[in-house]
Design an enzyme around this catalytic site. Sequence first.
Site, mmCIF file in Angstrom:
data_model
loop_
_atom_site.group_PDB
_atom_site.id
_atom_site.type_symbol
_atom_site.label_atom_id
_atom_site.label_comp_id
_atom_site.label_asym_id
_atom_site.label_seq_id
_atom_site.Cartn_x
_atom_site.Cartn_y
_atom_site.Cartn_z
ATOM 1 C CE LYS A 36 -0.379 -0.022 5.039
ATOM 2 N NZ LYS A 36 -1.236 0.240 6.180
ATOM 3 N NE ARG A 131 -5.684 0.234 12.150
ATOM 4 C CZ ARG A 131 -4.509 0.130 11.526
ATOM 5 N NH1 ARG A 131 -3.562 1.004 11.774
ATOM 6 N NH2 ARG A 131 -4.262 -0.833 10.673
ATOM 7 C CE1 TYR A 268 11.951 31.779 1.526
ATOM 8 C CE2 TYR A 268 11.676 29.397 1.550
ATOM 9 C CZ TYR A 268 11.571 30.623 0.886
ATOM 10 O OH TYR A 268 11.102 30.659 -0.388
ATOM 11 C CG MET A 316 7.439 23.287 -2.043
ATOM 12 S SD MET A 316 6.179 24.239 -2.919
ATOM 13 C CE MET A 316 5.371 25.104 -1.596
HETATM 14 C C1 LIG Z 1 -3.872 -3.940 8.302
HETATM 15 C C2 LIG Z 1 -2.394 -4.006 8.130
HETATM 16 N N1 LIG Z 1 -1.810 -5.194 7.926
HETATM 17 C C3 LIG Z 1 -0.471 -5.308 7.763
HETATM 18 C C4 LIG Z 1 0.339 -4.197 7.806
HETATM 19 C C5 LIG Z 1 1.817 -4.372 7.632
HETATM 20 O O1 LIG Z 1 2.505 -4.011 8.801
HETATM 21 P P1 LIG Z 1 4.084 -3.942 8.807
HETATM 22 O O2 LIG Z 1 4.448 -2.908 7.812
HETATM 23 O O3 LIG Z 1 4.438 -3.541 10.200
HETATM 24 O O4 LIG Z 1 4.575 -5.280 8.431
HETATM 25 C C6 LIG Z 1 -0.229 -2.954 8.029
HETATM 26 C C7 LIG Z 1 0.630 -1.766 8.086
HETATM 27 O O5 LIG Z 1 0.286 -0.664 8.290
HETATM 28 C C8 LIG Z 1 -1.636 -2.848 8.198
HETATM 29 O O6 LIG Z 1 -2.230 -1.672 8.407
#
Ligand SMILES: Cc1ncc(COP(=O)(O)O)c(C=O)c1O
Length: 375
Positions: A36, A131, A268, A316
């Site tokens: 992701k 969550r 800056y 930036m």
């Molecule tokens: C739902 C879920 N599963 C798995 C992971 C993977 O975790 P990690 O990057 O600590 O292995 C994440 C990471 O944010 C997550 O949100």
Amino acid sequence: MSSLVWVEIDGKAPEHNLKEMRKGSAPGTKACAVIKSNAYGHGVAQVASLLPSAEWFGVNSLEEGLELRSLGVTRPILLLGHVPLAELSAAIEADLALTIYNRETIRAIAELGSLPHPARVHIKVDTGTGRQGVLPEAVEEFTRLVKGSPRLSLEGLSTHFANIEDTLNHDYAQLQIQRFESALKCAEGIAGRLPYVHTACTAAALLFPSTHFTMLRTGIGLYGLWPSRETLISVREKGTPVDFHPALAWKTKIVQIKTLPEGSYVGYGCSYRTTRRTRLGVLPAGYADGYDRALGNRAHVLVRGRRAAVIGRICMNLSMVDLTDVPGARLEDEVVLLGSSGDERITAETMGEWAGTINYEIVARISPLLPRRVV
Ligand SMILES: Cc1ncc(COP(=O)(O)O)c(C=O)c1O
């Protein structure tokens, strides 16, 4: 066209790192590679192509899932985040598996018109993270709801740990495992054996093989990064060596060099004043590229195998460094923001300490607009 700021990915590292995390797995255990957020900033297209042995990919959003499909990925993909009710049919048509924890989602799928196939769903249990997820007492109801609709196919059960990285005491993680095992018994009592049972983020995968169940769901370790110092210490105490190879280097070039007299201001807010005649280097990387503003007057970069201090505020699109102690530094020399040069190395953990954050955030916020090159 050559970009002035770019990311290099070690083509062998993700697959090597995945193998390290599979070490404690029972034969046949699958791996869902969490890619992701642009593969934690590493570049989703590049990383997906560098993980031939990952059986699944995990992404956050529908858009990310569709992007993987448009890249030609045919492997199973699990969406970890929320899919808007109005877009469920798009997810199902692209054969993206859904993480389910809202009754409304189940109802909306059950009421969809014709579908090419049933929606693949994984119920997520909130075993104490507070969550996403259904509370353990609702697992029975959710399992029955899913099983009750021919439009849904229940193929997985999952949970996520709240406090497995940030501590040396894993009592709370153990409690979550117990709660999950009860929930699994309940769900499988109704639905039969579920093919994909997954709880293990990187820290869990490294510390507790009992969390592997039938699939790992790891992110940060794929990129050769440790979830935390506590995880590193806990793994070392267990005596199981883990050989992670960091996958990413972040680089730029010097775009101007000039010498400022002692007492000159830099950047800056005039937050830095030279205390000597200073050879100043200007870099074309700034907070818009993900180079955190908190790094101003704190970080180092590497030039010709030597450290150069970042002086003045991060702008930036620009930053300034002190090249006085880097003999021979020249215009367009390569600069390492993250990674190694000679014997020196700047890690995502060190940068995280400078910026007051964690390695996850450092890499995940590297601008997706920067080119990623596999080396
Ligand atoms: C739902 C879920 N599963 C798995 C992971 C993977 O975790 P990690 O990057 O600590 O292995 C994440 C990471 O944010 C997550 O949100």
